[in-house]
Design an enzyme around this catalytic site. Sequence first.
Site, PDB file in Angstrom:
ATOM      1  N   LYS A   1      34.421  29.046  46.016  1.00  0.00           N
ATOM      2  CA  LYS A   1      35.554  28.173  46.311  1.00  0.00           C
ATOM      3  C   LYS A   1      35.908  27.345  45.068  1.00  0.00           C
ATOM      4  O   LYS A   1      35.177  27.322  44.091  1.00  0.00           O
ATOM      5  CB  LYS A   1      35.230  27.263  47.489  1.00  0.00           C
TER       6      LYS A   1
ATOM      7  N   TYR B   1      40.101   0.341  24.329  1.00  0.00           N
ATOM      8  CA  TYR B   1      40.828  -0.470  25.304  1.00  0.00           C
ATOM      9  C   TYR B   1      39.925  -1.556  25.886  1.00  0.00           C
ATOM     10  O   TYR B   1      38.763  -1.308  26.222  1.00  0.00           O
ATOM     11  CB  TYR B   1      41.331   0.401  26.449  1.00  0.00           C
TER      12      TYR B   1
ATOM     13  N   MET C   1      42.571   8.725  28.261  1.00  0.00           N
ATOM     14  CA  MET C   1      43.194   9.918  28.817  1.00  0.00           C
ATOM     15  C   MET C   1      42.942  11.168  27.980  1.00  0.00           C
ATOM     16  O   MET C   1      42.617  12.238  28.510  1.00  0.00           O
ATOM     17  CB  MET C   1      44.699   9.700  28.983  1.00  0.00           C
TER      18      MET C   1
END
Length: 389
Positions: free
Chosen positions: A50, A267, A326
Amino acid sequence: MTAKKPHITYAGVDPTLAGGRLTIDLDALAANWRLLAEKSEPASMGAVVKADAYGLGIVHVVPALWQAGCRTFFAALPEEGLRVKAVAPDARVFILNGFFPEAFPAYEQSDLIPVLGSTHQLRLWNQLNDGRGDKLPFAMIVDTGMNRLGLNVDEALAFAADERADKPILLITHLATADDRAHALNQQQFESFQELHAAFAGIESSIANSPGIFHPAGSQFDLNRPGIAIYGGEPLSDTPNPMRPVVTLEARIVQIQTGLRGETVGYGATTTLPRDTRIAICSVGYADGYLRSASGSGVPLRNAVPRGGEGFVAGKKVPVIGRVTMDLTSFDITDLAEDAVGPGDYIELFGENIALDDAARSAGTIGYELLTSLGNRYHRRYLHSGTSN
């Protein structure tokens, strides 16, 4: 006789355009399946594929498992089952996530087998099968203690006693705590399933997932269905992992930066440098499935698990520094020789030198999530044995 040479199949993004690469060792995957098959005897063994074979690609994984001897596969959804059938037309494929009536034509046309888990689904399946000369087969899942999918034990026993009811070709339950072999629920589930197995006499039965295969009762039933262990994940929480690593994730170094003592990184300025520090900024981040929770600082998990993720490069482990972002993640490479690495080199995030499950723990999760979160921006290399030449 000439030795076999390794073959490499490429997929995903062109390596000259990608920021990272995944290497999937299909020989290791097949070896893991064979090890589990031997451990399962006399039970036979299938494979759970799966989530696109745990993120590694049904189109590559299923043929490798078929060649290793696997003939039964489990997918979550019909669309996954169709992809299994496309590369292994003769495979027996069970669909685990229940049944919706609008999918019935796909089952008719493809020989997929639904795993039905409620009296409602059983009624629907029976109604759609009415009038067919050759009724389509189905499997049944019974909930023996997980409180997830499945009929309850009393419903299943009543179904077994109903002489008018069409019977499943496979009876399934799912273990909730098998990775913790001392947990009392394991024995409760095995005992409940033994009662069901007797009630559905002559029908194939399946209880053991990856950790269940290592339970003393894991070979008592007919068919085992491992998932994560095939892909190199640890099946048990209390013993060393016996499986071979299958997946190696690497990210390319974009730039090497020098931060001075007292300056901050990333950050939120969550890391203050205790020394002059060389930092390798790598082209990988949470958009690629390298989880933000693996940050070296500035995320809630670091209050519970002080150490964040690590990379491996030039023969040493190096820590993530600051927050994973990101598209970029930074590593502290101060302890490496200055000429040990440079832009364009790769840092391993997990694989041969950093275990998948160790990388997952540093992010507060499990190997399943890391594998199935991997994005589509990587260059992929599938390693597999070639033919003599």
